[in-house]
Design a protein around this motif. Structure first.
Motif, PDB file in Angstrom:
ATOM      1  N   MET A 136       1.711  -9.191  13.297  1.00 31.67           N
ATOM      2  CA  MET A 136       2.030  -8.551  14.573  1.00 31.67           C
ATOM      3  C   MET A 136       2.147  -7.038  14.391  1.00 31.67           C
ATOM      4  O   MET A 136       1.700  -6.267  15.234  1.00 31.67           O
ATOM      5  N   ARG A 137       2.713  -6.609  13.280  1.00 27.64           N
ATOM      6  CA  ARG A 137       2.841  -5.170  13.011  1.00 27.64           C
ATOM      7  C   ARG A 137       1.473  -4.545  12.735  1.00 27.64           C
ATOM      8  O   ARG A 137       1.220  -3.407  13.122  1.00 27.64           O
ATOM      9  N   ILE A 138       0.589  -5.277  12.070  1.00 23.77           N
ATOM     10  CA  ILE A 138      -0.772  -4.781  11.837  1.00 23.77           C
ATOM     11  C   ILE A 138      -1.467  -4.557  13.178  1.00 23.77           C
ATOM     12  O   ILE A 138      -2.119  -3.532  13.390  1.00 23.77           O
ATOM     13  N   LEU A 139      -1.322  -5.503  14.079  1.00 19.60           N
ATOM     14  CA  LEU A 139      -1.941  -5.354  15.408  1.00 19.60           C
ATOM     15  C   LEU A 139      -1.419  -4.116  16.122  1.00 19.60           C
ATOM     16  O   LEU A 139      -2.174  -3.379  16.747  1.00 19.60           O
ATOM     17  N   ARG A 140      -0.120  -3.884  16.027  1.00 17.52           N
ATOM     18  CA  ARG A 140       0.475  -2.716  16.683  1.00 17.52           C
ATOM     19  C   ARG A 140      -0.064  -1.431  16.073  1.00 17.52           C
ATOM     20  O   ARG A 140      -0.381  -0.480  16.774  1.00 17.52           O
ATOM     21  N   LEU A 141      -0.197  -1.394  14.735  1.00 17.66           N
ATOM     22  CA  LEU A 141      -0.715  -0.190  14.076  1.00 17.66           C
ATOM     23  C   LEU A 141      -2.149   0.121  14.492  1.00 17.66           C
ATOM     24  O   LEU A 141      -2.531   1.281  14.592  1.00 17.66           O
ATOM     25  N   CYS A 142      -2.929  -0.923  14.720  1.00 17.55           N
ATOM     26  CA  CYS A 142      -4.355  -0.749  15.028  1.00 17.55           C
ATOM     27  C   CYS A 142      -4.628  -0.706  16.526  1.00 17.55           C
ATOM     28  O   CYS A 142      -5.779  -0.796  16.959  1.00 17.55           O
ATOM     29  N   LEU A 189      -7.836   1.581  11.730  1.00 17.57           N
ATOM     30  CA  LEU A 189      -7.298   1.870  10.407  1.00 17.57           C
ATOM     31  C   LEU A 189      -7.958   0.970   9.373  1.00 17.57           C
ATOM     32  O   LEU A 189      -8.240  -0.199   9.649  1.00 17.57           O
ATOM     33  N   THR A 190      -8.139   1.510   8.177  1.00 21.02           N
ATOM     34  CA  THR A 190      -8.665   0.713   7.078  1.00 21.02           C
ATOM     35  C   THR A 190      -7.542  -0.116   6.473  1.00 21.02           C
ATOM     36  O   THR A 190      -6.362   0.150   6.706  1.00 21.02           O
ATOM     37  N   ASN A 191      -7.922  -1.082   5.660  1.00 23.28           N
ATOM     38  CA  ASN A 191      -6.929  -1.908   4.983  1.00 23.28           C
ATOM     39  C   ASN A 191      -5.987  -1.039   4.159  1.00 23.28           C
ATOM     40  O   ASN A 191      -4.776  -1.249   4.155  1.00 23.28           O
ATOM     41  N   ARG A 192      -6.525  -0.053   3.467  1.00 19.51           N
ATOM     42  CA  ARG A 192      -5.708   0.846   2.645  1.00 19.51           C
ATOM     43  C   ARG A 192      -4.713   1.607   3.509  1.00 19.51           C
ATOM     44  O   ARG A 192      -3.529   1.718   3.164  1.00 19.51           O
ATOM     45  N   GLU A 193      -5.155   2.115   4.655  1.00 18.18           N
ATOM     46  CA  GLU A 193      -4.263   2.859   5.551  1.00 18.18           C
ATOM     47  C   GLU A 193      -3.164   1.964   6.116  1.00 18.18           C
ATOM     48  O   GLU A 193      -1.997   2.376   6.216  1.00 18.18           O
ATOM     49  N   ILE A 194      -3.534   0.725   6.465  1.00 16.69           N
ATOM     50  CA  ILE A 194      -2.542  -0.224   6.981  1.00 16.69           C
ATOM     51  C   ILE A 194      -1.499  -0.517   5.904  1.00 16.69           C
ATOM     52  O   ILE A 194      -0.296  -0.484   6.157  1.00 16.69           O
ATOM     53  N   ALA A 195      -1.965  -0.795   4.689  1.00 15.43           N
ATOM     54  CA  ALA A 195      -1.054  -1.106   3.579  1.00 15.43           C
ATOM     55  C   ALA A 195      -0.107   0.060   3.311  1.00 15.43           C
ATOM     56  O   ALA A 195       1.095  -0.148   3.083  1.00 15.43           O
ATOM     57  N   GLN A 196      -0.625   1.282   3.350  1.00 12.58           N
ATOM     58  CA  GLN A 196       0.227   2.459   3.123  1.00 12.58           C
ATOM     59  C   GLN A 196       1.292   2.573   4.209  1.00 12.58           C
ATOM     60  O   GLN A 196       2.463   2.821   3.910  1.00 12.58           O
ATOM     61  N   ARG A 197       0.905   2.411   5.461  1.00  9.94           N
ATOM     62  CA  ARG A 197       1.866   2.553   6.562  1.00  9.94           C
ATOM     63  C   ARG A 197       2.940   1.484   6.537  1.00  9.94           C
ATOM     64  O   ARG A 197       4.066   1.714   6.973  1.00  9.94           O
ATOM     65  N   LEU A 198       2.590   0.306   6.031  1.00 11.77           N
ATOM     66  CA  LEU A 198       3.544  -0.795   5.977  1.00 11.77           C
ATOM     67  C   LEU A 198       4.224  -0.915   4.618  1.00 11.77           C
ATOM     68  O   LEU A 198       5.063  -1.802   4.421  1.00 11.77           O
ATOM     69  N   ASP A 199       3.853  -0.054   3.690  1.00 12.86           N
ATOM     70  CA  ASP A 199       4.398  -0.077   2.332  1.00 12.86           C
ATOM     71  C   ASP A 199       4.236  -1.470   1.709  1.00 12.86           C
ATOM     72  O   ASP A 199       5.182  -2.055   1.192  1.00 12.86           O
ATOM     73  N   ALA A 241     -15.558   5.643  -1.517  1.00 18.12           N
ATOM     74  CA  ALA A 241     -15.692   4.189  -1.375  1.00 18.12           C
ATOM     75  C   ALA A 241     -15.943   3.829   0.085  1.00 18.12           C
ATOM     76  O   ALA A 241     -15.499   4.513   1.005  1.00 18.12           O
ATOM     77  N   ARG A 242     -16.665   2.750   0.284  1.00 21.94           N
ATOM     78  CA  ARG A 242     -16.936   2.238   1.630  1.00 21.94           C
ATOM     79  C   ARG A 242     -15.664   1.579   2.154  1.00 21.94           C
ATOM     80  O   ARG A 242     -15.093   0.712   1.505  1.00 21.94           O
ATOM     81  N   GLU A 243     -15.187   2.012   3.326  1.00 23.81           N
ATOM     82  CA  GLU A 243     -13.986   1.454   3.944  1.00 23.81           C
ATOM     83  C   GLU A 243     -14.314   1.013   5.362  1.00 23.81           C
ATOM     84  O   GLU A 243     -15.037   1.701   6.081  1.00 23.81           O
ATOM     85  N   VAL A 244     -13.762  -0.121   5.741  1.00 25.93           N
ATOM     86  CA  VAL A 244     -13.975  -0.648   7.084  1.00 25.93           C
ATOM     87  C   VAL A 244     -12.700  -0.443   7.893  1.00 25.93           C
ATOM     88  O   VAL A 244     -11.643  -0.956   7.530  1.00 25.93           O
ATOM     89  N   PRO A 245     -12.792   0.307   8.987  1.00 27.56           N
ATOM     90  CA  PRO A 245     -11.621   0.448   9.864  1.00 27.56           C
ATOM     91  C   PRO A 245     -11.574  -0.718  10.864  1.00 27.56           C
ATOM     92  O   PRO A 245     -12.607  -1.256  11.259  1.00 27.56           O
ATOM     93  N   TYR A 246     -10.372  -1.075  11.251  1.00 29.06           N
ATOM     94  CA  TYR A 246     -10.149  -2.181  12.185  1.00 29.06           C
ATOM     95  C   TYR A 246      -9.331  -1.695  13.370  1.00 29.06           C
ATOM     96  O   TYR A 246      -8.440  -0.876  13.234  1.00 29.06           O
ATOM     97  N   ARG A 247      -9.668  -2.239  14.540  1.00 32.85           N
ATOM     98  CA  ARG A 247      -8.950  -1.890  15.766  1.00 32.85           C
ATOM     99  C   ARG A 247      -8.521  -3.185  16.453  1.00 32.85           C
ATOM    100  O   ARG A 247      -9.264  -4.162  16.489  1.00 32.85           O
ATOM    101  N   ALA A 248      -7.316  -3.177  17.018  1.00 31.00           N
ATOM    102  CA  ALA A 248      -6.820  -4.334  17.768  1.00 31.00           C
ATOM    103  C   ALA A 248      -7.661  -4.524  19.022  1.00 31.00           C
ATOM    104  O   ALA A 248      -8.046  -3.561  19.686  1.00 31.00           O
TER     105      ALA A 248
END
Length: 192
Positions: free
Chosen positions: A29-35, A40-50, A81-88
């Motif tokens: 649910m928090r990932i959905l809110r962030l996006c 955001l890429t997986n790396r960006e999501i992981a950083q924001r959520l620690d 590196a190739r990064e895939v961003p995701y949006r809700a």
């Protein structure tokens, strides 16, 4: 029959169950809110959520598989590196919650609000006594307001906010305590 040999009703029920399982996680649910506003890429999501990127990737893939996140065109990251961003996609707003979904939403809210200065949280608490028609009117009107704001385009330079609305029977005020009419809120909310 569907291609898998299941009746259409059973297939639809299995899809609803799979969506409910995908949303049964505060982290998802928090990932959905962030996006919601930014891809955001997986790396960006992981950083924001620690969180560990591998753990986050599992949750991101689940949300993509169920249509709650959509992959956007790949881009090059800071190290090439190739990064895939995701949006809700907004699908979670339209998906009926299953058993336990209220608990997930409450827990997600508590995790998110714990990150904010309490002075910056607007809260209201109101005690009401409603009959079935009053309950239906309240839930319908609140749903209309939330739906209106949910479908508005985001203001590009606006401040991001989260809204959480909850309605529950006040069992401490019931006479005799704990009425058997607990299903009335569920019925009113499912109609909204």
């Amino acid at each position: 029959m569907t291609e898998r040999g299941r009746a259409p009703e059973a297939h639809a029920e299995a899809e609803v169950d799979a969506d409910a399982r995908a949303l049964a996680s505060t982290l998802r649910m928090r990932i959905l809110r962030l996006c919601l506003d930014d891809a955001l890429t997986n790396r960006e999501i992981a950083q924001r959520l620690d969180r560990n990127p591998a753990t986050v990737l599992h949750h991101v893939r689940t949300l993509v598989d169920r249509g709650f996140l959509a992959a956007e065109p790949a881009r090059r990251g800071t190290r090439g590196a190739r990064e895939v961003p995701y949006r809700a996609t907004g699908k979670s707003w339209r998906t009926p919650g299953g058993p336990g979904m209220s608990r997930v939403l409450i827990d997600t809210f508590l995790e998110e609000v714990a990150l904010v200065d309490p002075q910056d949280v607007l809260t209201t608490r109101l005690g009401l006594r409603l009959d079935a028609d009053g309950l239906e009117e309240l839930t319908s009107r609140v749903h209309e307001v939330l739906q209106d704001f949910a479908t508005r385009p985001a203001t590009p330079d606006g401040v991001p906010y989260s809204a959480f609305w909850a309605l529950h029977q006040d069992v401490s005020r019931q006479t005799p305590p704990r009425s058997a009419a607990i299903g009335s809120i569920d019925a009113a909310l499912s109609e909204g």
